[in-house]
Design a protein around this motif. Structure first.
Motif, mmCIF file in Angstrom:
data_model
loop_
_atom_site.group_PDB
_atom_site.id
_atom_site.type_symbol
_atom_site.label_atom_id
_atom_site.label_comp_id
_atom_site.label_asym_id
_atom_site.label_seq_id
_atom_site.Cartn_x
_atom_site.Cartn_y
_atom_site.Cartn_z
ATOM 1 N N MET A 1 0.586 -1.205 0.042
ATOM 2 C CA MET A 1 0.138 -0.044 -0.010
ATOM 3 C C MET A 1 0.778 1.102 -0.195
ATOM 4 S SD MET A 1 -2.964 1.281 2.315
ATOM 5 C CE MET A 1 -2.395 1.314 4.065
ATOM 6 N N MET A 2 1.202 2.413 -1.635
ATOM 7 C CA MET A 2 1.977 3.275 -1.516
ATOM 8 C C MET A 2 0.607 4.575 -1.209
ATOM 9 S SD MET A 2 3.648 1.719 -4.275
ATOM 10 C CE MET A 2 4.505 3.094 -4.976
ATOM 11 N N LYS A 3 0.554 5.962 0.080
ATOM 12 C CA LYS A 3 0.232 6.342 0.138
ATOM 13 C C LYS A 3 1.073 7.960 -0.700
ATOM 14 C CE LYS A 3 -2.030 7.684 3.594
ATOM 15 N NZ LYS A 3 -3.699 7.350 3.130
ATOM 16 N N MET A 4 0.254 8.814 -1.953
ATOM 17 C CA MET A 4 0.447 9.173 -2.421
ATOM 18 C C MET A 4 0.359 10.894 -2.348
ATOM 19 S SD MET A 4 2.296 7.292 -4.983
ATOM 20 C CE MET A 4 3.278 7.871 -6.023
ATOM 21 N N ASP A 5 1.345 11.753 -2.211
ATOM 22 C CA ASP A 5 0.875 12.858 -1.635
ATOM 23 C C ASP A 5 -0.039 13.530 -2.454
ATOM 24 O OD1 ASP A 5 2.365 13.473 -4.714
ATOM 25 O OD2 ASP A 5 3.326 14.764 -3.066
ATOM 26 N N ASN A 6 -0.266 12.857 -3.644
ATOM 27 C CA ASN A 6 -1.067 13.616 -4.963
ATOM 28 C C ASN A 6 -3.284 12.931 -3.853
ATOM 29 O OD1 ASN A 6 -1.786 11.184 -5.257
ATOM 30 N ND2 ASN A 6 -1.558 11.370 -7.180
ATOM 31 N N GLY A 7 -2.931 12.219 -3.336
ATOM 32 C CA GLY A 7 -4.622 12.064 -1.840
ATOM 33 C C GLY A 7 -5.061 10.578 -2.457
ATOM 34 N N ILE A 8 -3.997 9.874 -3.619
ATOM 35 C CA ILE A 8 -4.349 8.400 -4.027
ATOM 36 C C ILE A 8 -4.216 7.277 -3.289
ATOM 37 C CG2 ILE A 8 -3.775 7.006 -5.934
ATOM 38 C CD1 ILE A 8 -4.041 9.306 -8.119
ATOM 39 N N THR A 9 -3.951 6.333 -3.047
ATOM 40 C CA THR A 9 -3.201 4.914 -2.644
ATOM 41 C C THR A 9 -3.441 3.852 -2.882
ATOM 42 O OG1 THR A 9 -4.579 5.693 -0.294
ATOM 43 C CG2 THR A 9 -3.670 3.747 -0.296
#
Length: 348
Positions: A212-220
């Motif tokens: 699981m990768m949480k991105m800084d654009n709000g997408i997981t």
């Protein structure tokens, strides 16, 4: 200058490169392998054969090599190839870790030769369909992307089942699946990464992982792979506020789903369902969801070699850049660490 390729390692991918690179105008000068069976296959297929990498690297006609050998040999062969003045392409993963990659990169820079990695899955149509939806805002604001790859074949093969050779699915397909997520949204940073890695059927190497990768654009981004899930999930699921995209397989069968009439509020009555009384998860009324076909994407894996030709002849920048390869390897190291400690790793 024409790309004149030497193939080091004549297993499955070595044969693939030898047979497909010419479609992009690449000349196959020679191949080599240390196994007698593969040597005989090369001769039967009409290729010029060397029995060792050193012999192949001494051929002055060859200006570029592709390393299609077990993962633990990539660094050694890259250093030898650079010293021989050959441009270097490695199969993925380029190296077993970032430290090895840096040593390889420095050797190629010092020798003045070109260095890249064959990340061919950047040309997969299923992934490019998701990338198009992301770039063009086709679904609105995306909040989740699921990338899943399941197989019922169970056991891996040959050297892939041994840790000392760089086996396991993180090295085999994890490198592709992580690279694809980063390629879909190249300007997004990875805020944190959490992973669960398992050995289901294999004692030495991983054959299941969930990332699981949480991105800084709000997408997981969710990545899951298993060699032993017998009823497969869709290859991609993309959830957004204006629709949902399902890409079922590599063949790009699937649909975009949208609400035909967005409900302003839930109906006042509670609906009895198999799950009991509910409003939020009651069946959607007829016409409430409509479908659209997926966009049509055209792509060809041999475009990788067209880019190599353009780079060597000064017509283009390399598509698979070493800093991108380094970022993926760094994430792979974070995946293993997260699984070991059972915690999320802050990344970028």
């Amino acid at each position: 200058m024409k790309v004149k390729l030497g193939v080091i390692g004549f297993g499955g991918m070595g044969k693939w490169h030898a047979q497909n690179a010419p479609r992009a105008g690449v000349e196959i000068v020679a191949v080599c392998d240390i196994e007698e069976k593969k040597q005989m296959e090369a001769i039967e297929m009409g290729y010029k054969l060397y029995k060792t990498a050193e012999e192949l690297l001494a051929d002055p006609e060859i200006n570029t090599v592709i390393l299609t050998i077990p993962n633990h040999l990539h660094k050694e062969m890259c250093l030898l190839s650079a010293k021989a003045g050959k441009h270097v392409i490695t199969e993925k993963p380029a190296a077993l870790n970032v430290e090895e990659l840096n040593e390889m990169d420095n050797a190629c820079k010092e020798a003045g030769v070109f260095f890249t990695c064959h990340q061919n899955r950047r040309w997969d149509r299923d992934m490019l369909t998701v990338k198009k939806a992301y770039e063009e805002g086709m679904l609105g604001n995306i909040f989740t992307i699921e990338s899943k790859l399941h197989s019922g074949n169970g056991y891996m093969h040959e050297w892939h089942i041994y840790k000392k050779f760089g086996g396991g699915m993180i090295y085999d397909w994890g490198v592709h699946l992580i690279d694809q997520i980063l390629f879909i949204m190249p300007n997004a940073k990875v805020k944190s990464i959490y992973a669960d890695v398992k050995n289901v059927l294999h004692e030495e190497v991983d054959d299941y992982f969930k990332i699981m990768m949480k991105m800084d654009n709000g997408i997981t981004a969710h990545i899951e792979l298993s060699t032993y899930i017998l009823d497969y999930q869709p290859r991609w699921l993309v959830g957004a506020d204006k629709g949902t995209m399902i890409v079922k397989t590599f063949a790009c069968d699937g649909d975009i789903y949208r609400t035909g009439k967005m409900l302003e509020k839930l109906p006042p009555q509670i609906t009895e369902t198999e799950a009991g009384p509910t409003r939020q998860f009651a069946p959607v009324p007829p016409g409430g969801i409509v479908t659209e076909p997926l966009p049509v994407i055209h792509s060809d894996w041999t475009d990788f070699y067209k880019n190599i030709d353009d780079v060597i002849n000064g017509r283009a920048e390399v598509l698979i850049k070493i800093p991108e390869v380094r970022r993926v390897l760094s994430l792979m190291e974070a995946v293993r660490k997260s699984s070991e400690i059972g915690e999320a790793i802050l990344f970028e």
